[in-house]
Design an enzyme around this catalytic site. Structure first.
Site, mmCIF file in Angstrom:
data_model
loop_
_atom_site.group_PDB
_atom_site.id
_atom_site.type_symbol
_atom_site.label_atom_id
_atom_site.label_comp_id
_atom_site.label_asym_id
_atom_site.label_seq_id
_atom_site.Cartn_x
_atom_site.Cartn_y
_atom_site.Cartn_z
ATOM 1 N N SER A 178 0.797 -1.220 0.000
ATOM 2 C CA SER A 178 0.000 0.000 0.000
ATOM 3 C C SER A 178 0.833 1.276 0.000
ATOM 4 C CB SER A 178 -0.948 0.000 1.196
ATOM 5 O OG SER A 178 -0.238 -0.191 2.398
ATOM 6 N N HIS A 206 -5.320 -3.087 -3.025
ATOM 7 C CA HIS A 206 -4.931 -2.141 -4.087
ATOM 8 C C HIS A 206 -4.851 -2.776 -5.466
ATOM 9 C CE1 HIS A 206 -4.183 0.922 -1.064
ATOM 10 N NE2 HIS A 206 -3.701 -0.065 -0.329
ATOM 11 N N LYS A 235 -11.799 1.200 -2.158
ATOM 12 C CA LYS A 235 -10.726 1.799 -2.960
ATOM 13 C C LYS A 235 -11.179 1.826 -4.426
ATOM 14 C CE LYS A 235 -7.592 1.149 0.759
ATOM 15 N NZ LYS A 235 -6.948 0.189 1.623
HETATM 16 C C1 LIG Z 1 -6.951 0.013 3.126
HETATM 17 C C2 LIG Z 1 -6.344 -1.306 3.424
HETATM 18 C C3 LIG Z 1 -6.955 -2.204 4.295
HETATM 19 C C4 LIG Z 1 -8.156 -1.828 5.122
HETATM 20 O O1 LIG Z 1 -9.304 -1.791 4.348
HETATM 21 P P1 LIG Z 1 -10.530 -0.893 4.847
HETATM 22 O O2 LIG Z 1 -11.678 -1.395 4.053
HETATM 23 O O3 LIG Z 1 -10.150 0.503 4.535
HETATM 24 O O4 LIG Z 1 -10.666 -1.148 6.316
HETATM 25 C C5 LIG Z 1 -6.423 -3.465 4.432
HETATM 26 N N1 LIG Z 1 -5.299 -3.808 3.772
HETATM 27 C C6 LIG Z 1 -4.658 -2.952 2.946
HETATM 28 C C7 LIG Z 1 -3.425 -3.407 2.232
HETATM 29 C C8 LIG Z 1 -5.155 -1.666 2.761
HETATM 30 O O5 LIG Z 1 -4.503 -0.817 1.984
#
Ligand SMILES: *Cc1c(COP(=O)(O)O)cnc(C)c1O
Length: 384
Positions: A178, A206, A235
């Site tokens: 991330s 991602h 996302k």
């Molecule tokens: C954003 C993210 C999460 C958490 O997801 P949410 O739905 O925002 O709680 C988990 N793992 C990674 C790699 C992330 O980037």
């Protein structure tokens, strides 16, 4: 931490340029956003495909609200699991070509739930050093032994697995990292999982929507019941929540054991409706991924021309490592004065000494906006 120690602790964060402050968003997501009353060209959101404010998602929410209202009322096992949730789970499982899928309220909740349902005392979780914080927390909460391997180092992981006497072994990685935007060596990880009879847990927060024609990082991996796939839906999908996909037995086990699923109110059904609309767009509108790839190539190309070294990444996450917290924060502030919003990512989110500007590109951007960003960064770097 005692109540009277908080102020000093916060001042200490300030001294180390580590204090976080929130800006108040005054607009929907898009390439331009209003923050604290000012309009900015933004490279801060994970809305990679530009779907968060798409009219088809908004329409889907409006129509679903007419029939389903707003709140879901209860946890999924009580009365919260609606026909819309059911339809979304089937659509997601089909989309990623796995037998079954389960919706969660967030990716964080999904990570805690799955790792905690598959491992416990006496088991071991093998985690990449650069994994997301929610995966690390999931390992700690599971009470399994946490063994961290060097980033993307299959030999190190192989050594740790070979020495392990744990009953159940689970390898957990971000499929796309991330804060770096690089990808895990999935074929090699799947082979190690096979050799050492381990689970392979992929957090594709991602990659889903972006890689593999939108189907995410699973594409190209041999189908296996030992692979557990998790992707977030807030996302690229532009909605909220997350899903886990795998075998039918896995999903049934999670329904029975996943604590953040069982003891938490279901996602509102209107979000499942938005997700169904989003999935149709992810599948149909491949031009969004093409546009994103063109932006990535433009950023890297213009970066090269201007002597700016972005981390090599074929994902929309394009970090520029600066090193010091102070300089990173000052660069982010100077870009902001020029009307460009790029977040400064500092420890503990990234390792000490690797503070960075984290640029995230979106199909919502236009080519000239990517050019404007690179020019802005070049100007700020020239000031030192
Ligand atoms: C954003 C993210 C999460 C958490 O997801 P949410 O739905 O925002 O709680 C988990 N793992 C990674 C790699 C992330 O980037």
């Amino acid at each position: 931490m005692q109540p009277d120690q908080l102020a000093a602790a916060l001042a200490d964060l300030d001294c180390r340029a580590q204090r976080r402050r929130r800006a108040v968003l005054g607009s929907a997501q898009g390439s331009r956003v209003v923050l604290d009353g000012q309009s900015y060209l933004s490279f801060a959101s994970n809305d990679y495909l530009g779907l968060a404010n798409h009219p088809e998602l908004i329409d889907a929410v409006r129509q679903a609200a007419d029939s389903w209202g707003v709140g879901s009322g209860a946890s999924p096992l009580v009365t919260g699991h609606s026909a819309l949730h059911q339809e979304a789970e089937v659509a997601l499982a089909t989309f990623v070509s796995r037998p079954a899928a389960l919706l969660f309220g967030s990716g964080y909740a999904a990570n805690l739930a799955v790792i905690g349902s598959l491992t416990g005392r006496g088991d071991a979780v093998f985690a990449d050093r650069l994994n997301h914080a929610s995966l690390n927390d999931a390992c700690l909460l599971s009470r399994a032994t946490l063994q961290r391997f060097r980033h993307n180092d299959l030999n190190h992981l192989d050594d740790l697995l070979r020495q392990s006497r744990a009953k159940t072994r689970l390898i957990a990685v971000d499929a796309v990292y991330s804060m770096d935007g690089d990808e895990a060596p999935l074929a090699g990880l799947a082979a190690l999982a096979e050799r050492y009879d381990a689970w392979l847990y992929l957090d594709d927060a991602h990659g889903f929507g972006v890689l593999g024609d939108g189907r995410g990082s699973l594409v190209g991996l041999p189908a296996s019941d030992r692979i557990v796939y998790m992707a977030t839906l807030g996302k690229a999908a532009g909605v909220s929540g997350a899903f886990v996909a795998g075998s039918t037995a896995l999903v049934d086990w999670l329904v029975n054991r996943a604590r953040t699923y069982i003891f938490s109110t279901a996602h509102p059904p209107i979000l499942a409706a938005a997700l169904l609309a989003s999935l149709r767009l992810i599948e149909r509108e491949s031009w969004r991924r093409d546009k994103l790839q063109a932006h990535i190539a433009r950023l890297q190309g213009l970066g090269n021309d201007n002597g700016i070294k972005f981390i090599a990444s074929r994902t929309p996450i394009q970090p520029l490592i600066i090193g010091s917290n102070e300089l990173t924060l000052s660069m982010s502030n100077r870009l902001r004065q020029a009307g460009i919003w790029v977040p400064a990512i500092r420890p503990p989110t990234v390792p000490t000494g690797s503070a960075r500007l984290r640029i995230s590109l979106s199909a919502a951007h236009e080519a000239h906006e990517v050019t404007q960003l690179v020019e802005g960064i070049a100007a700020v770097l020239a000031q030192g």
